[in-house]
Design a protein around this motif. Structure first.
Motif, PDB file in Angstrom:
ATOM      1  N   GLN A   1     -13.478   6.109   1.924  1.00  0.00           N
ATOM      2  CA  GLN A   1     -12.315   5.467   2.561  1.00  0.00           C
ATOM      3  C   GLN A   1     -11.452   4.743   1.534  1.00  0.00           C
ATOM      4  O   GLN A   1     -10.219   4.791   1.601  1.00  0.00           O
ATOM      5  CB  GLN A   1     -12.788   4.480   3.642  1.00  0.00           C
ATOM      6  N   LEU A   2     -12.110   4.080   0.582  1.00  0.00           N
ATOM      7  CA  LEU A   2     -11.344   3.398  -0.463  1.00  0.00           C
ATOM      8  C   LEU A   2     -10.580   4.385  -1.331  1.00  0.00           C
ATOM      9  O   LEU A   2      -9.408   4.166  -1.646  1.00  0.00           O
ATOM     10  CB  LEU A   2     -12.282   2.554  -1.335  1.00  0.00           C
ATOM     11  N   SER A   3     -11.224   5.480  -1.731  1.00  0.00           N
ATOM     12  CA  SER A   3     -10.539   6.482  -2.553  1.00  0.00           C
ATOM     13  C   SER A   3      -9.325   7.035  -1.826  1.00  0.00           C
ATOM     14  O   SER A   3      -8.232   7.150  -2.399  1.00  0.00           O
ATOM     15  CB  SER A   3     -11.497   7.621  -2.915  1.00  0.00           C
ATOM     16  N   LEU A   4      -9.496   7.396  -0.556  1.00  0.00           N
ATOM     17  CA  LEU A   4      -8.381   7.960   0.204  1.00  0.00           C
ATOM     18  C   LEU A   4      -7.241   6.954   0.324  1.00  0.00           C
ATOM     19  O   LEU A   4      -6.064   7.321   0.232  1.00  0.00           O
ATOM     20  CB  LEU A   4      -8.870   8.390   1.589  1.00  0.00           C
ATOM     21  N   TRP A   5      -7.574   5.684   0.532  1.00  0.00           N
ATOM     22  CA  TRP A   5      -6.548   4.643   0.640  1.00  0.00           C
ATOM     23  C   TRP A   5      -5.776   4.510  -0.663  1.00  0.00           C
ATOM     24  O   TRP A   5      -4.539   4.451  -0.666  1.00  0.00           O
ATOM     25  CB  TRP A   5      -7.224   3.326   1.018  1.00  0.00           C
ATOM     26  N   TRP A   6      -6.496   4.491  -1.778  1.00  0.00           N
ATOM     27  CA  TRP A   6      -5.825   4.363  -3.073  1.00  0.00           C
ATOM     28  C   TRP A   6      -5.033   5.626  -3.425  1.00  0.00           C
ATOM     29  O   TRP A   6      -3.922   5.533  -3.966  1.00  0.00           O
ATOM     30  CB  TRP A   6      -6.842   4.062  -4.169  1.00  0.00           C
ATOM     31  N   PHE A   7      -5.580   6.803  -3.136  1.00  0.00           N
ATOM     32  CA  PHE A   7      -4.821   8.029  -3.397  1.00  0.00           C
ATOM     33  C   PHE A   7      -3.486   7.995  -2.659  1.00  0.00           C
ATOM     34  O   PHE A   7      -2.448   8.383  -3.206  1.00  0.00           O
ATOM     35  CB  PHE A   7      -5.619   9.265  -2.967  1.00  0.00           C
ATOM     36  N   ASP A   8      -3.507   7.536  -1.406  1.00  0.00           N
ATOM     37  CA  ASP A   8      -2.273   7.474  -0.615  1.00  0.00           C
ATOM     38  C   ASP A   8      -1.283   6.490  -1.221  1.00  0.00           C
ATOM     39  O   ASP A   8      -0.081   6.785  -1.336  1.00  0.00           O
ATOM     40  CB  ASP A   8      -2.608   7.063   0.826  1.00  0.00           C
ATOM     41  N   ARG A   9      -1.743   5.309  -1.625  1.00  0.00           N
ATOM     42  CA  ARG A   9      -0.854   4.319  -2.219  1.00  0.00           C
ATOM     43  C   ARG A   9      -0.255   4.854  -3.512  1.00  0.00           C
ATOM     44  O   ARG A   9       0.946   4.726  -3.753  1.00  0.00           O
ATOM     45  CB  ARG A   9      -1.611   3.016  -2.494  1.00  0.00           C
ATOM     46  N   LEU A  10      -1.077   5.456  -4.334  1.00  0.00           N
ATOM     47  CA  LEU A  10      -0.615   5.910  -5.640  1.00  0.00           C
ATOM     48  C   LEU A  10       0.263   7.156  -5.541  1.00  0.00           C
ATOM     49  O   LEU A  10       1.018   7.464  -6.464  1.00  0.00           O
ATOM     50  CB  LEU A  10      -1.812   6.179  -6.553  1.00  0.00           C
ATOM     51  N   ALA A  11       0.168   7.843  -4.417  1.00  0.00           N
ATOM     52  CA  ALA A  11       1.055   8.991  -4.190  1.00  0.00           C
ATOM     53  C   ALA A  11       2.452   8.553  -3.784  1.00  0.00           C
ATOM     54  O   ALA A  11       3.327   9.383  -3.557  1.00  0.00           O
ATOM     55  CB  ALA A  11       0.455   9.909  -3.121  1.00  0.00           C
ATOM     56  N   GLY A  12       2.664   7.245  -3.704  1.00  0.00           N
ATOM     57  CA  GLY A  12       3.970   6.700  -3.348  1.00  0.00           C
ATOM     58  C   GLY A  12       3.926   5.718  -2.212  1.00  0.00           C
ATOM     59  O   GLY A  12       4.940   5.084  -1.890  1.00  0.00           O
ATOM     60  N   GLY A  13       2.744   5.558  -1.585  1.00  0.00           N
ATOM     61  CA  GLY A  13       2.625   4.654  -0.459  1.00  0.00           C
ATOM     62  C   GLY A  13       2.839   3.194  -0.814  1.00  0.00           C
ATOM     63  O   GLY A  13       3.125   2.375   0.067  1.00  0.00           O
ATOM     64  N   ASP A  14       2.711   2.866  -2.095  1.00  0.00           N
ATOM     65  CA  ASP A  14       2.950   1.483  -2.522  1.00  0.00           C
ATOM     66  C   ASP A  14       4.379   1.253  -2.983  1.00  0.00           C
ATOM     67  O   ASP A  14       4.715   0.174  -3.471  1.00  0.00           O
ATOM     68  CB  ASP A  14       1.977   1.092  -3.635  1.00  0.00           C
ATOM     69  N   GLY A  15       5.238   2.277  -2.832  1.00  0.00           N
ATOM     70  CA  GLY A  15       6.621   2.160  -3.263  1.00  0.00           C
ATOM     71  C   GLY A  15       6.868   2.628  -4.679  1.00  0.00           C
ATOM     72  O   GLY A  15       8.015   2.713  -5.118  1.00  0.00           O
ATOM     73  N   GLY A  16       5.797   2.950  -5.395  1.00  0.00           N
ATOM     74  CA  GLY A  16       5.942   3.459  -6.754  1.00  0.00           C
ATOM     75  C   GLY A  16       6.118   4.966  -6.760  1.00  0.00           C
ATOM     76  O   GLY A  16       6.118   5.614  -5.708  1.00  0.00           O
ATOM     77  N   ARG A  17       6.269   5.519  -7.948  1.00  0.00           N
ATOM     78  CA  ARG A  17       6.423   6.969  -8.043  1.00  0.00           C
ATOM     79  C   ARG A  17       5.111   7.648  -7.645  1.00  0.00           C
ATOM     80  O   ARG A  17       4.028   7.082  -7.760  1.00  0.00           O
ATOM     81  CB  ARG A  17       6.828   7.378  -9.455  1.00  0.00           C
ATOM     82  N   GLY A  18       5.221   8.869  -7.160  1.00  0.00           N
ATOM     83  CA  GLY A  18       4.041   9.588  -6.725  1.00  0.00           C
ATOM     84  C   GLY A  18       3.233  10.141  -7.893  1.00  0.00           C
ATOM     85  O   GLY A  18       3.775  10.841  -8.753  1.00  0.00           O
ATOM     86  N   ILE A  19       1.968   9.807  -7.931  1.00  0.00           N
ATOM     87  CA  ILE A  19       1.068  10.344  -8.949  1.00  0.00           C
ATOM     88  C   ILE A  19       0.240  11.448  -8.304  1.00  0.00           C
ATOM     89  O   ILE A  19      -0.449  11.211  -7.300  1.00  0.00           O
ATOM     90  CB  ILE A  19       0.167   9.237  -9.519  1.00  0.00           C
ATOM     91  N   PRO A  20       0.284  12.667  -8.840  1.00  0.00           N
ATOM     92  CA  PRO A  20      -0.438  13.782  -8.221  1.00  0.00           C
ATOM     93  C   PRO A  20      -1.940  13.503  -8.153  1.00  0.00           C
ATOM     94  O   PRO A  20      -2.523  12.932  -9.078  1.00  0.00           O
ATOM     95  CB  PRO A  20      -0.139  14.959  -9.156  1.00  0.00           C
ATOM     96  N   ASN A  21      -2.559  13.908  -7.036  1.00  0.00           N
ATOM     97  CA  ASN A  21      -4.012  13.811  -6.919  1.00  0.00           C
ATOM     98  C   ASN A  21      -4.576  15.129  -6.419  1.00  0.00           C
ATOM     99  O   ASN A  21      -3.844  16.042  -6.055  1.00  0.00           O
ATOM    100  CB  ASN A  21      -4.411  12.648  -6.020  1.00  0.00           C
ATOM    101  N   HIS A  22      -5.890  15.218  -6.404  1.00  0.00           N
ATOM    102  CA  HIS A  22      -6.538  16.505  -6.133  1.00  0.00           C
ATOM    103  C   HIS A  22      -6.830  16.770  -4.660  1.00  0.00           C
ATOM    104  O   HIS A  22      -7.453  17.785  -4.325  1.00  0.00           O
ATOM    105  CB  HIS A  22      -7.820  16.622  -6.953  1.00  0.00           C
TER     106      HIS A  22
END
Length: 297
Positions: free
Chosen positions: A64-85
């Motif tokens: 659950q933590l990984s999925l939450w962070w992947f979503d934020r880092l994909a742009g959910g935190d307002g930053g640029r989207g970082i590709p994930n697997h």
């Protein structure tokens, strides 16, 4: 070790200390699967041993933590989207709360460690030489202090059964090439900075963490594996860090340190480790859940 579950449509191919890996069961034996199923178990390891019993709910918390962070880092935190697997496919229902369907990547043989605070092996080295992983650090810091700026301290991912080896950035260049090395460093520092800021907003300190990356079919550097979980990161309570009177109080981490401490006090490292008592298992489980709640993941 607990047996792995049989999952319709997937074939088990590997088990690590805490995770199990599957490929689609229609994949030819000599063909690389384009998708993988990663299942986080409740197993817990310390000092290179898998312990009994596991920590109830640990696999679900990590996922659950990984999925939450992947979503934020994909742009959910307002930053640029970082590709994930992540592929977006649903995992089998039997393991839905602790599994991810991911794209197979050309994984880089580098563990991308970022340290924002002086602790652990970094503190031990600093006391001796004033450096962390060979990087000179300003004098006068104490255990648990914030570094002037986060530092990238990569490690070479050793073959199974061997220990990872801290390496220089120059050695990273030799292993993966200058372009990939610079990309790994820049991405790692960016992800750490964004995650540390998010943690700070929630009353937490992200002291250090490690990332893994791989190249996708188009050659794009992609964030992979687990990300910013208590098994790959060191989180502290910010209020305790500010007011604690001892290192143990200041740097009580949201992870399996409870397990490590008990094992160190009750096992000399010879033979098989003892069974964990129920009280230790319950405290460790509560500590994992506390981080999930505090982050709001």
């Amino acid at each position: 070790m607990t047996s792995t579950p049989a999952l319709p449509g997937w074939r088990h191919v590997y088990s690590g200390k805490v995770r199990d890996l599957y490929v689609p069961d229609d994949t030819a034996a000599d063909a690389a699967a384009s998708r993988l199923l990663v299942v986080a178990s409740d197993r817990v390891s310390a000092f290179d041993h898998v312990l009994e019993p596991g920590i109830p709910g640990k696999g679900a918390v990590l996922t659950q933590l990984s999925l939450w962070w992947f979503d934020r880092l994909a742009g959910g935190d307002g930053g640029r989207g970082i590709p994930n697997h992540l592929t977006g496919d649903e995992p089998p229902a039997a393991v839905a709360d602790r599994a991810m369907v991911v794209a197979a990547l050309d994984m880089q043989p580098i563990e991308c460690v970022v340290r924002g605070y002086l602790t652990g092996s970094g503190w031990a080295e600093y006391q001796q030489s004033g450096t962390v992983c060979g990087i000179p650090i300003v004098a006068g810091l104490t255990n648990g202090d914030r570094l002037p700026e986060p530092i990238f301290t990569p490690a070479y991912k050793a073959p199974l059964g061997e220990h990872d080896e801290n390496i220089t950035f120059e050695r990273t260049v030799e292993l993966v090439g200058v372009e990939n090395a610079e990309t790994l460093r820049a991405l790692s520092l960016e992800v750490y900075g964004r995650a540390a800021a998010a943690a700070e907003e929630r009353g937490l300190i992200l002291a250090d963490t490690k990332f893994e990356f791989g190249l996708d079919a188009d050659g794009v550097m992609t964030l992979a594996d687990e990300v910013l979980t208590p098994d790959s990161s060191r989180y502290w309570d910010a209020a305790a860090w500010r007011t604690g009177e001892t290192p143990a109080e200041r740097m009580a981490s949201f992870d399996k340190q409870i397990v490590r401490d008990w094992l160190s006090a009750h096992w000399d490292g010879a033979g098989e480790p003892p069974t964990l008592p129920g009280e230790v298992v319950e405290r460790a489980s509560a500590r994992y859940r506390e981080l999930l709640v505090t982050l709001g993941a």
